[in-house]
Design an enzyme around this catalytic site. Structure first.
Site, PDB file in Angstrom:
ATOM      1  N   ASP A 372      19.197  17.234 -22.150  1.00 26.23           N
ATOM      2  CA  ASP A 372      18.097  17.007 -23.090  1.00 26.23           C
ATOM      3  C   ASP A 372      18.412  17.704 -24.413  1.00 26.23           C
ATOM      4  OD1 ASP A 372      15.197  16.012 -23.358  1.00 26.23           O
ATOM      5  OD2 ASP A 372      15.096  18.070 -24.097  1.00 26.23           O
ATOM      6  N   ASP A 415      15.708  11.349 -25.987  1.00 31.31           N
ATOM      7  CA  ASP A 415      16.919  12.152 -26.147  1.00 31.31           C
ATOM      8  C   ASP A 415      17.371  12.716 -24.808  1.00 31.31           C
ATOM      9  OD1 ASP A 415      14.609  13.712 -25.959  1.00 31.31           O
ATOM     10  OD2 ASP A 415      15.551  15.419 -26.959  1.00 31.31           O
TER      11      ASP A 415
END
Length: 495
Positions: A372, A415
């Site tokens: 992440d 993301d």
């Protein structure tokens, strides 16, 4: 000699009756009109037979009536046969006119019994015995005009049909037309030559047998062979024919192009195909296979099918192989699969691709990294979505460069990325620590207008999870621990 002619004519009557019987039992549309024509040919041949054999004036006269009235029947049946054989729709009134002319001719011939206006007979000697030859009068001229007129019209119809028909159909018209012309010439020569013994109906008998064969059984095999070869040469699939020994004896145009052979080089086709395609099912009666080589847009894909060729008794006499180039289809299919399983922005696997991979991998030897981007939302808010997209692309490329070629990188949303590492020795899984540190080192500096960013990673072992969902949950918990510890690093899921 007259006995020999008699026997020939008698045999022709028997053959025509047999042909009529067979035609009557046939289910073909032409069968009825063909049967009528064959039966109509019998009376004039019988009349001709009587004339040839008889040495008696009364019997010869009967033969003449049978001959002439029979010819009227032949013309009537010939018109009906021609209409059916040539698939014609005659103008209204034509058939009734023909019928009326033949009926008038038949009546005036019968009236000759009382008036003598149509014909008589005269005695001559032929082959050492009395022979009664026809002496034509005015009524006989009318008979000839009617019958020759109808016959001429039929010849014109056949000629027009011959000219206008495709070649595969024109052959049968040409044979019938030639036979009719030959028979007409034979009859005409007799009329003008006054040959002592009339044998012209032999020609009509042969005509009947030929019409029977052409109508029910004839197939222009040589022309069909040429047509099939032409059709086979134009089909898009490569086609190869083999004899019993496995030797290639013919290939179509596409086949010669595929095997890179010339017209007379069929013997080397088998070897060329093995070099190009590998197994081609040689020796198998019924076989199918595929061959693929290359990748991407340079990929070549072929679908092959081999089938046995048998004769009319079911014996195998060879085989044929079809090879279809489906490279374009496979490339399109691969592209569609790629688009369905890959993220268009980063070119790594998308969520669908991730699910597919997870279902196929052996989880017991798989390591999962849940990745992440730290504070990615701030980059989007500060620099805009365009820079945000370029940041995601940089993250994806950095991850791909940092892991093995056999590892799978997936973007499962925003993301958030997943790295699936199959076939991992868990005793050495600590090596991923260095890889994550290397990624964060690369991403720590700005590049081409993309701001720095760091990654938080959670790592889980597949041998510690019951399924893919549990493995992801463990990696997610480990990622949360990394985030809570300040990010920019990794945490292993608890054992």
């Amino acid at each position: 000699m007259r006995v020999a002619y008699t026997i020939i004519l008698f045999l022709l009557v028997l053959v025509l009756l047999l042909c009529a019987f067979v035609a009557h039992r046939s289910q073909k549309p032409i069968a009825k009109s063909l049967t009528r024509l064959l039966l109509a040919l019998v009376p004039p041949i019988i009349g001709n037979l009587i004339l040839v054999f008889s040495s008696n004036q009364l019997l010869s006269t009967v033969g003449c009536y049978t001959y002439f009235l029979g010819m009227d029947l032949v013309m009537l049946a010939l018109v009906g046969f021609t209409i059916d054989y040539c698939n014609l729709t005659p103008p209204k009134g034509v058939v009734p006119l023909v019928f009326a002319l033949l009926a008038v001719d038949a009546l005036q011939l019968i009236a000759n019994i009382f008036t003598g206006h149509a014909f008589g007979t005269e005695e001559i000697t032929a082959f050492g015995a009395p022979y009664f030859r026809l002496v034509p009068h005015l009524g006989q001229t009318f008979h000839r005009v009617v019958d020759y007129g109808i016959l001429g019209a039929v010849l014109v119809v056949m000629l027009v049909k011959l000219i206008r028909s495709p070649r595969i159909n024109s052959e049968r018209y040409s044979v019938i037309l030639a036979t009719m012309v030959f028979t007409t010439i034979w009859e005409t020569l007799y009329i003008f030559s006054r040959t002592p013994v009339d044998r012209s109906m032999m020609g009509f008998g042969v005509f009947g047998v030929l019409v029977f064969y052409l109508s029910l059984y004839y197939r222009p095999l040589r022309l069909l062979d040429r047509m099939l070869a032409t059709v086979a040469s134009e089909i898009p699939d490569a086609l190869f024919f083999y004899d019993m020994s496995g030797r290639c004896i013919w290939a179509n145009k596409r086949g010669m192009e595929l095997a890179e052979i010339e017209q007379n080089d069929f013997d080397v086709a088998t070897e060329r195909l093995v070099d190009l395609l590998g197994d081609t099912g040689m020796g198998d009666a019924n076989w199918s296979g595929e061959h693929m080589s290359g990748s991407g847009d340079a990929m070549k894909s072929y679908v092959m099918e081999r089938r046995a060729v048998t004769d009319d008794k079911g014996r195998t006499i060879g085989s044929f192989l079809t090879v279809r180039d489906n490279s374009a289809e496979q490339i399109t299919l691969q592209r569609e699969i790629y688009n369905a399983t890959h993220d268009s922005l980063t070119q790594v696997y998308n969520r669908a691709g991730y699910d597919l991979l997870l279902s196929r991998l052996d989880l017991s030897s798989t390591l999962m990294l849940l990745v992440d981007g730290d504070k990615f939302k701030q980059i989007n808010d500060t620099y805009g979505h365009e820079v945000g997209d370029r940041t995601l692309q940089r993250i994806a490329h950095t991850i791909m460069r940092s892991f093995r070629k056999d590892d799978y990188v997936c973007r499962i949303g925003g993301d958030e990325f997943v790295v699936l590492m199959p076939n991992v020795d868990f005793a050495q899984c600590d090596r991923v620590v260095g890889r994550v540190a290397h990624m964060n080192e690369e991403l720590a500096s700005a590049e081409d207008g993309v701001p720095p960013i760091s990654l938080s990673v959670g790592v889980a072992r597949g041998d510690k999870a019951a399924d893919g969902a549990e493995l992801f949950e463990q990696a997610d918990v480990a990622l949360y621990d990394t985030k809570r510890a300040g990010g920019c690093g990794l945490t292993f899921a608890a054992a």
